[in-house]
Design a protein around this motif. Sequence first.
Motif, short mmCIF file in Angstrom:
data_model
loop_
_atom_site.label_atom_id
_atom_site.label_comp_id
_atom_site.label_asym_id
_atom_site.label_seq_id
_atom_site.Cartn_x
_atom_site.Cartn_y
_atom_site.Cartn_z
N ASN A 1 1.06 -1.19 -0.06
CA ASN A 1 -0.01 0.01 0.07
C ASN A 1 0.94 1.21 0.22
O ASN A 1 2.07 1.18 0.28
N LEU B 1 0.51 5.25 1.46
CA LEU B 1 -0.40 6.18 2.22
C LEU B 1 0.07 7.78 2.01
O LEU B 1 1.24 8.00 1.86
N GLU C 1 -7.64 7.75 4.36
CA GLU C 1 -6.67 7.21 5.30
C GLU C 1 -6.35 5.87 4.97
O GLU C 1 -5.47 5.21 5.73
N ASP C 2 -7.05 4.95 4.10
CA ASP C 2 -6.73 3.76 3.88
C ASP C 2 -5.93 3.75 2.70
O ASP C 2 -5.53 2.41 2.25
N GLY D 1 -6.87 1.23 -0.43
CA GLY D 1 -8.16 1.37 -0.01
C GLY D 1 -8.71 1.89 -1.12
O GLY D 1 -10.40 1.55 -1.06
N GLU E 1 -9.74 -1.36 -3.05
CA GLU E 1 -10.78 -2.11 -2.11
C GLU E 1 -12.17 -1.56 -2.22
O GLU E 1 -13.09 -2.37 -2.34
N THR E 2 -12.39 -0.17 -2.23
CA THR E 2 -13.51 0.30 -2.24
C THR E 2 -14.16 0.39 -3.75
O THR E 2 -15.36 -0.20 -3.86
#
Length: 202
Positions: free
Chosen positions: A174, A176, A183-184, A188, A191-192
């Motif tokens: 990942n 960031l 924040e993910d 993220g 995944e969303t």
Amino acid sequence: MKKVMYGFAMAAVVAMASCGNATQQTKVDSDSTVTVQADVDEQVSKEAIVAQVEKIYERLNEMNENGELDLQQLEQEFCTSYYLSMKERIAQYDKDAQGDMCFMGDEGYHWLLDLVPPFSVEQVTVDMLSQDQAQVQVRLISTGVGKVVDDEDEYTAGTTMILLLEDGEWKVNNWLDPEAYDEDGYLGMLETYVKENDIPKM
């Protein structure tokens, strides 16, 4: 006779006390050894992570020099199986998509950070989250055409990666960046998109 028996009893107490102290000392020494070994293991992991991050950008520079900057190939070589599975699921789902009806990603920002390659790795800071997970801050310097020499912010950039130990090798899972993602992180976003579109597992 009583004095002799009393003497034996005192000797036994002293001997038992001595054994107890020896046992306690052995336990302390054992704990110290475990702590030292844990520190050594952590240092070895940090050194391996730094080496892996440098290897990633050496590979990116090599691709750039050969005129074949293939970020998908870079991910195949240096990212976790979970991350790659998310990318593959999305690619299969979007293969027949039209226009902007597909996952747009960040157009390679997580690798390039809006800088012009080739890159020099200025700094790598490793924070071990567990034995097999680390948060890594990377600072890059663009040594390519387009950098603005008199403005450092124009040719340096940083990112935070999450690396996992997978099959004996540290892999990126990942990125960031509070200015680019929620924040993910970038994972993220993947995944969303998978969740919102109910994309099945392969």
